[in-house]
Design a protein around this motif. Structure first.
Motif, PDB file in Angstrom:
ATOM      1  N   GLU A   1       0.919  -1.336  -0.121  1.00  0.00           N
ATOM      2  CA  GLU A   1      -0.087  -0.033   0.080  1.00  0.00           C
ATOM      3  C   GLU A   1       0.849   1.333   0.081  1.00  0.00           C
ATOM      4  O   GLU A   1       1.997   1.214   0.614  1.00  0.00           O
ATOM      5  CB  GLU A   1      -0.987  -0.060   1.049  1.00  0.00           C
ATOM      6  N   ASN A   2       0.438   2.429  -0.593  1.00  0.00           N
ATOM      7  CA  ASN A   2       0.972   3.603  -0.655  1.00  0.00           C
ATOM      8  C   ASN A   2       2.380   3.467  -0.919  1.00  0.00           C
ATOM      9  O   ASN A   2       3.380   4.068  -0.612  1.00  0.00           O
ATOM     10  CB  ASN A   2       1.139   4.149   1.038  1.00  0.00           C
ATOM     11  N   GLY A   3       2.628   2.763  -2.365  1.00  0.00           N
ATOM     12  CA  GLY A   3       4.029   2.506  -2.727  1.00  0.00           C
ATOM     13  C   GLY A   3       4.569   4.038  -3.285  1.00  0.00           C
ATOM     14  O   GLY A   3       5.896   4.350  -2.994  1.00  0.00           O
ATOM     15  N   ALA A   4       3.962   4.611  -4.041  1.00  0.00           N
ATOM     16  CA  ALA A   4       4.388   5.913  -4.334  1.00  0.00           C
ATOM     17  C   ALA A   4       4.931   6.818  -3.318  1.00  0.00           C
ATOM     18  O   ALA A   4       6.129   7.511  -3.452  1.00  0.00           O
ATOM     19  CB  ALA A   4       3.279   6.744  -5.262  1.00  0.00           C
ATOM     20  N   GLU A   5       4.253   6.963  -2.351  1.00  0.00           N
ATOM     21  CA  GLU A   5       4.667   7.730  -1.325  1.00  0.00           C
ATOM     22  C   GLU A   5       5.943   7.146  -0.462  1.00  0.00           C
ATOM     23  O   GLU A   5       6.805   7.913   0.061  1.00  0.00           O
ATOM     24  CB  GLU A   5       3.649   7.775  -0.156  1.00  0.00           C
TER      25      GLU A   5
ATOM     26  N   SER B   1       0.370  -3.716  -8.968  1.00  0.00           N
ATOM     27  CA  SER B   1       0.309  -2.548  -8.059  1.00  0.00           C
ATOM     28  C   SER B   1       1.371  -1.656  -8.167  1.00  0.00           C
ATOM     29  O   SER B   1       1.355  -0.323  -8.140  1.00  0.00           O
ATOM     30  CB  SER B   1       0.646  -3.029  -6.304  1.00  0.00           C
TER      31      SER B   1
ATOM     32  N   ARG C   1       0.438   0.706 -10.892  1.00  0.00           N
ATOM     33  CA  ARG C   1      -0.830   1.595 -10.602  1.00  0.00           C
ATOM     34  C   ARG C   1       0.007   2.829  -9.744  1.00  0.00           C
ATOM     35  O   ARG C   1      -0.260   3.880  -9.948  1.00  0.00           O
ATOM     36  CB  ARG C   1      -1.768   0.969  -9.451  1.00  0.00           C
ATOM     37  N   ASP C   2       1.140   2.545  -9.131  1.00  0.00           N
ATOM     38  CA  ASP C   2       1.919   3.409  -8.104  1.00  0.00           C
ATOM     39  C   ASP C   2       2.531   4.394  -9.333  1.00  0.00           C
ATOM     40  O   ASP C   2       2.572   5.498  -9.102  1.00  0.00           O
ATOM     41  CB  ASP C   2       2.909   2.906  -7.265  1.00  0.00           C
TER      42      ASP C   2
ATOM     43  N   SER D   1       0.114   6.814 -10.722  1.00  0.00           N
ATOM     44  CA  SER D   1      -0.086   7.830  -9.477  1.00  0.00           C
ATOM     45  C   SER D   1       1.086   8.851  -9.614  1.00  0.00           C
ATOM     46  O   SER D   1       0.587  10.218  -9.590  1.00  0.00           O
ATOM     47  CB  SER D   1      -0.026   7.120  -8.338  1.00  0.00           C
TER      48      SER D   1
END
Length: 278
Positions: A83-87, A216, A219-220, A223
């Motif tokens: 979860e929250n990979g980009a961050e 995922s 998807r990141d 993002s």
């Protein structure tokens, strides 16, 4: 020659970052912080680091989550995070930046990013521009538009249909494979990477390169693309920041460099006064 040292850096995100450092061979002028591209790793930038070191630049380059030798409990190969990979990717870059500040206090930092690394670099600027003296963003495409929204829909379908975070079957066809087919008289499926056949061969022979990213991770990545496509992100970036944008005129990943031209036009339109695009 290889990097001067390779270390493991503990990031606040829980990742253990594989970090490579090349020291300046002349009186240090600045530090270049390298962000590598998708499905490769920082070790591929050793010769680039040599070039910079010979001209007075320290170089710090780490493997992003899901790449190379970096490890994290939520980031097996091919995934940024559950979860929250980009961050978390941005936070890892900040961790490396913090080490640079401790080891070279007072030296300016030039943020460099290639392809996916360019997506990461611009997103890092949006929240940490006050810590960077200049930026170089090469071959990064923020012009996904409707095609990008369609890709997100396909990824959502893949996630629903296959029931787990596995390598995407659809996105490689729309990206790496499509870019390979766009090169006339291609010798390999990866000729889109470089005009230098030796570089292409090195990439193909490297077991840490060329793999298919997870649903995922894609998807990141989108993002990062869509955040970078929003001019509101530039709100806290000073307009006199020196920025170099580069796009290959034959690069299918950036529509022959048109994506870079579009980014340059957007930035100039919001007031950036010290920008060079090529």
């Amino acid at each position: 020659m290889p990097f001067d040292r390779s270390i493991s850096l503990d990031s606040p995100t829980g990742a253990m970052l594989a970090l490579h450092v090349r020291e300046a061979q002349a009186r240090p002028r600045a530090v270049v912080q390298v962000n590598h591209g998708l499905a490769e790793h920082a070790g591929r930038y050793a010769r680039f680091a040599d070039f910079l070191a010979a001209r007075g630049f320290h170089v710090y380059a780490h493997d992003h989550r899901g790449h190379g030798a970096t490890t994290a409990p939520d980031a097996p190969p091919g995934r940024f995070a559950l979860e929250n990979g980009a961050e978390k990717v941005i936070a890892d870059v900040a961790a490396v930046h913090g080490l640079i500040a401790r080891e070279h206090p007072g030296l300016p930092v030039v943020l460099f990013g290639h392809s996916m690394g360019g997506l990461i670099a611009l997103n890092f600027l949006f929240v940490h521009a006050d810590q960077v003296r200049a930026a170089a963003i090469w071959n990064a495409n923020f012009s996904a538009g409707l095609a990008g929204r369609a890709a997100l829909a396909l990824l959502a379908w893949e996630k629903f249909r296959r029931g787990s975070d596995v390598p995407s079957r659809l996105l490689p066809r729309l990206t790496f494979q499509a870019w390979g087919k766009a090169v006339p008289d291609r010798r390999t499926p990866f000729d889109w990477l470089s005009r230098d056949g030796r570089e292409v061969d090195r990439y193909i022979a490297d077991p840490l390169c060329g793999w298919d990213a997870s649903v995922s991770m894609w998807r990141d990545i989108f993002s990062l693309i869509f955040r970078g496509a929003d001019d509101a992100g530039f709100a806290h970036v000073r307009r006199d920041l020196p920025v170099l944008l580069v796009g290959g005129e034959k690069d299918p990943a950036t529509d022959g460099g048109k994506a870079i031209e579009h980014l340059a036009a957007r930035m100039r339109g919001t007031g950036f006064s010290n920008l060079v695009s090529r």
